[in-house]
Design a protein around this motif. Structure first.
Motif, PDB file in Angstrom:
ATOM      1  N   UNK A 188       0.821  -1.213   0.000  1.00  0.00           N
ATOM      2  CA  UNK A 188       0.000   0.000   0.000  1.00  0.00           C
ATOM      3  C   UNK A 188       0.855   1.263   0.000  1.00  0.00           C
ATOM      4  N   UNK A 189       1.965   1.229   0.742  1.00  0.00           N
ATOM      5  CA  UNK A 189       2.792   2.437   0.864  1.00  0.00           C
ATOM      6  C   UNK A 189       3.729   2.648  -0.317  1.00  0.00           C
ATOM      7  N   UNK A 190       3.966   1.626  -1.135  1.00  0.00           N
ATOM      8  CA  UNK A 190       4.906   1.784  -2.250  1.00  0.00           C
ATOM      9  C   UNK A 190       4.231   1.824  -3.621  1.00  0.00           C
ATOM     10  N   UNK A 191       2.950   1.469  -3.686  1.00  0.00           N
ATOM     11  CA  UNK A 191       2.315   1.379  -4.999  1.00  0.00           C
ATOM     12  C   UNK A 191       2.285   2.732  -5.696  1.00  0.00           C
ATOM     13  N   UNK A 192       2.003   3.825  -4.940  1.00  0.00           N
ATOM     14  CA  UNK A 192       1.963   5.144  -5.562  1.00  0.00           C
ATOM     15  C   UNK A 192       3.375   5.627  -5.902  1.00  0.00           C
ATOM     16  N   UNK A 193       4.349   5.230  -5.093  1.00  0.00           N
ATOM     17  CA  UNK A 193       5.738   5.549  -5.417  1.00  0.00           C
ATOM     18  C   UNK A 193       6.167   4.838  -6.695  1.00  0.00           C
ATOM     19  N   UNK A 194       5.730   3.589  -6.856  1.00  0.00           N
ATOM     20  CA  UNK A 194       6.034   2.823  -8.074  1.00  0.00           C
ATOM     21  C   UNK A 194       5.478   3.538  -9.298  1.00  0.00           C
ATOM     22  N   UNK A 195       4.229   3.985  -9.211  1.00  0.00           N
ATOM     23  CA  UNK A 195       3.584   4.611 -10.368  1.00  0.00           C
ATOM     24  C   UNK A 195       4.317   5.886 -10.766  1.00  0.00           C
TER      25      UNK A 195
END
Length: 544
Positions: free
Chosen positions: A83-90
């Motif tokens: 949850x905490x890295x998915x937006x960073x990945x995008x």
């Protein structure tokens, strides 16, 4: 080349903290210290929250299910990492602004991908310390797993970020692909998914104690079902007790997942990041143009801007969601609401809380309406197109009035709706509860609408005094401007002060009389603000 790319990504991460994205200059030392302090405070609060979760799960040690404790917290760590890295990945991998620039250089796409994933992995390690630290501390305190078991427990917490980055990369790939296909519905889908996520978060937050109790109560049954020889969760727990084979299996899963993910993405990385977003195909159809007034044309422009910006909708229109949710919940839990008022009335018999319903309803609705700070960033978001508005044959007053008209439409409708529902729920009375009469409803609605009008005018005046005209991302203008902060918290503080004023004057003014006085007070404040807005405020607009 990979070392140079990794160094670039790490410097980019550091620059995001130490540099100003608007000017490109280094932040002042005080600003860096403040940001570091805020991060440490957020990190510490999250660690303490998860430490409370480990305290609840520590009951598994008393049941002889220590492995289930570690497996459960490892699963929580994995979920939090995704949850905490998915937006960073995008933003870092799929939508990075320099993707095409790097691909145009003699650099292998897989090297670019590796550097970006390394950056995400480092951030994931940082994020996941919020869950890993309390898990390991509780494990060392209760497990008695020996030196080898404790070593494996630490290594597993270091390996889980690889698995979380792999899962987040695949989910981010899907999200990026869907985003490239969405055209007209993209903004509404963004808002819908964000609201859905927030709703799920708050439901989970308010039910966390019940959920933890249920998990602990059903722990033995769950542990029995999961205790198969090759079940990954069971193997995680056994590895933390020093089982070498279990540790090697978990390490193979985490590393293997990352290798497979990297191999799949590296084969398609250039294609993924260079895929152009679909454009909606339009077919020209001749039709007669409809003439409208300047007022209506400006209002339609404001509404299109609002509906076309997810950040503006989510941050400026939260009051709409609050009031709509309150109306639905009041209708569903009518008896519960009435019983709550009766319970408070019984607990404070000398006060007679039930007779304060009209005033309480008006203040609660005003509190929710204050969350609609639509006008607070309305000038700032025009920073890049203000010259176009000034070139039109419209006056400053017409320009400002269009902003207020948008606020009225989006705030008055839910305010009227929740006021009607409140009246319906409490109009009947019964069981010792005095019912509301039409006079109470009219006063309550008039107070709430005048408060909404005042807040719209106040937000617009604040933005004229403190506009942010140098932003590079509209989200900054909407979320991080002083005017938006002052309008939002100022509205909530103002409702609190009104409630405090009534409490201090309760022996002099009754609830109905105070509502009438409040209506007059709000009307005078709004008139004074409106006069400033259309005189000195209009001059400030002309000077922007």
């Amino acid at each position: 080349m990979r070392k140079a790319l990794i160094r670039k990504q790490l410097l980019q991460t550091i620059r995001a903290v130490t540099g100003n994205p608007k000017t490109g200059k280094r932040r002042k030392t005080g600003g860096i210290i403040l940001m570091a302090f805020l991060f440490v405070m957020v990190w510490f609060s999250m660690v303490m929250a998860f430490f409370g979760m480990t305290a609840a799960f520590s009951a598994f040690f008393d049941m002889g299910l220590g492995w289930f404790f570690f497996a459960s917290m490892a699963l929580v760590t994995l979920a939090a990492g995704v949850l905490m890295t998915i937006f960073t990945i995008i933003s870092t991998v799929y939508q990075a602004k320099d993707n095409e620039l790097l691909l145009s250089l003699p650099i292998r796409p897989k090297d670019i991908l590796f550097a970006r994933l390394f950056q995400v992995w480092m951030l994931a390690m940082l994020f996941m310390t919020m869950t890993a630290v309390p898990t390991l501390v509780r494990w060392f305190m209760r497990a008695n797993a020996g030196a080898l078991g404790n070593l494996f427990a630490v290594l597993i917490m270091l390996l889980i970020p690889l698995l979380s980055v792999s899962l987040a990369s695949l989910v981010g790939w899907i999200v990026a692909w869907i985003s490239s296909k969405l055209t007209k519905a993209k903004n509404f889908m963004t808002v819908f998914l964000t609201v859905l996520f927030l709703a799920a978060y708050y439901v989970f937050y308010f039910r966390i104690n019940t959920i933890l109790r249920d998990i602990v109560a059903q722990g033995p049954a769950l542990a029995e079902k999961l205790s198969g020889s090759w079940n990954p969760l069971y193997r995680v727990g056994q590895a933390a007790y020093g089982d070498v084979l279990s540790f090697l299996l978990i390490a193979a899963i985490c590393v293997g997942a990352f290798v497979i993910c990297y191999a799949l993405l590296s084969r398609n990385f250039a294609k993924i990041v260079t895929t152009k977003k679909s454009a909606e195909k339009r077919v020209y159809r001749e039709k007669a143009a409809q003439q409208s007034s300047r007022r209506n044309a400006l209002y339609r422009k404001e509404m299109k801007h609002f509906l076309g910006s997810p950040a503006y909708m989510l941050n400026g229109g939260m009051g709409i969601l609050f009031m709509a949710a309150a109306a639905v919940l009041l209708l569903i839990y009518q008896e519960t609401a009435r019983s709550a008022v009766l319970t408070l009335d019984a607990q404070f018999p000398g006060i007679g809380i039930a007779k304060f319903l009209p005033l309480a309803g008006a203040l609660l609705i005003a509190f929710m309406a204050a969350a609609n700070d639509i006008t607070a960033p309305a000038i700032s978001i025009e920073a890049h197109t203000l010259w176009l508005s000034k070139s039109m044959p419209i006056t400053a007053r017409e320009f400002l009035e269009a902003k207020l008209q948008l606020h009225r439409v989006l705030t008055y409708v839910p305010t009227i709706l929740v006021s009607i529902v409140f009246f319906i729920v409490f109009a009947g009375g019964g069981n010792g509860l005095p019912g509301l009469d039409p006079k109470d409803f009219v006063l309550m609605l008039a107070f709430a609408l005048l408060f909404a009008e005042f807040m719209g005018t106040f937000g617009l005046a604040a933005n004229l005094l403190m506009p942010n005209m140098t932003w590079t991302n509209e989200t900054v203008a909407v979320k991080q401007s002083y005017s938006a902060l002052i309008a939002l918290f100022g509205g909530w503080i103002f409702t609190g002060l009104l409630g405090l004023a009534f409490w201090l004057l309760r022996d002099t003014l009754g609830p109905v009389e105070f509502l009438m006085a409040g209506i007059v007070f709000l009307m005078l404040l709004t008139i004074l603000l409106r006069r400033w807005l259309y005189t000195r405020g209009a001059k400030r607009y002309d000077q922007l």
